[in-house]
Design an enzyme around this catalytic site. Structure first.
Site, mmCIF file in Angstrom:
data_model
loop_
_atom_site.group_PDB
_atom_site.id
_atom_site.type_symbol
_atom_site.label_atom_id
_atom_site.label_comp_id
_atom_site.label_asym_id
_atom_site.label_seq_id
_atom_site.Cartn_x
_atom_site.Cartn_y
_atom_site.Cartn_z
ATOM 1 N N ASP A 95 0.981 -1.199 0.089
ATOM 2 C CA ASP A 95 0.277 0.038 0.006
ATOM 3 C C ASP A 95 0.987 1.189 0.188
ATOM 4 O OD1 ASP A 95 -2.727 0.940 0.590
ATOM 5 O OD2 ASP A 95 -1.811 2.148 1.951
ATOM 6 N N GLU A 116 -4.457 2.690 -4.771
ATOM 7 C CA GLU A 116 -2.985 2.312 -4.801
ATOM 8 C C GLU A 116 -2.286 1.171 -4.263
ATOM 9 O OE1 GLU A 116 -4.612 4.680 -1.183
ATOM 10 O OE2 GLU A 116 -5.169 4.565 -3.076
#
Length: 200
Positions: free
Chosen positions: A74, A118
């Site tokens: 992440d 993301e």
């Protein structure tokens, strides 16, 4: 493509064999299939492709009694990066991540994929936890080496990532969802412990 059509004349059997070139159609079909499994922005496998690959690799490791590792990445404070530099810069960042991950993975038993937003994921077949930890450390270094500015990030002035890593040896009592849950828990532990780190 070949077609064979039988017919009879005066009690004698005959066959007409015809050939048709379907190369262009097949190329078009393959292109559509490929697009359905590739993330349009990063040009790496998408979540659907990840799910299919993990299912197959889980079955293979179950059959061979081999370990399988899942790495979930992440990007830290990506929203701040987007807000600071604009969405185009955010997209460019994701494209760079895709290129780097594609170069990072080179075995048929592995895949890198855009997991969502993301988040990215790596499946490492026949890989023990210690080896996956070493690979994850290299990955963290490569993300830093991209040198993508994120000046308002509370972590560092450049893009960093939090990584959750889990390993399992599949058996009849376990499922790939347990592996995903474990890697997800480790990702949140990495975030809770200050980000820009790996938890496994």
């Amino acid at each position: 493509m070949m077609r064979v059509t039988p017919f009879s004349v005066s009690g004698t059997d005959y066959y007409v064999i015809s050939h048709q070139n379907i190369t262009e159609r097949k190329i078009a079909e393959e292109d559509v299939r490929s697009r359905a499994n590739i993330d349009g922005l990063t040009q790496i496998p998408n979540r659907r492709s990840f799910d299919e690959f993990l299912t197959e690799e889980w079955r293979r490791c179950l059959r061979l009694k081999q370990p399988i590792c899942l790495v979930i990445i992440d990007l830290d404070f990506f929203k701040i990066l987007n807000d600071t530099y604009g969405h185009q810069a955010g997209d460019e960042c994701l494209v760079k991540m895709g290129k780097m991950l594609k170069a990072f993975i080179n075995r048929p038993s592995d895949i890198c994929a855009r997991y969502g937003g993301e988040e990215f994921a790596l499946v490492l077949g026949n890989t023990a936890l210690k080896q996956a930890q070493q690979l994850s450390n290299k990955l963290l270094d490569k993300i830093t080496a991209l040198n993508i500015a994120n000046k308002h990030s509370p972590t560092e002035s450049y893009l960093t990532a939090s990584i959750g890593l889990a390993e399992m040896i599949p058996n009849a009592q376990t499922s790939k969802n347990e592996l995903i849950n474990q890697a997800d828990k480790m990702l949140y532990k990495a975030k809770d412990n200050g980000r820009n780190r790996i938890e496994s």
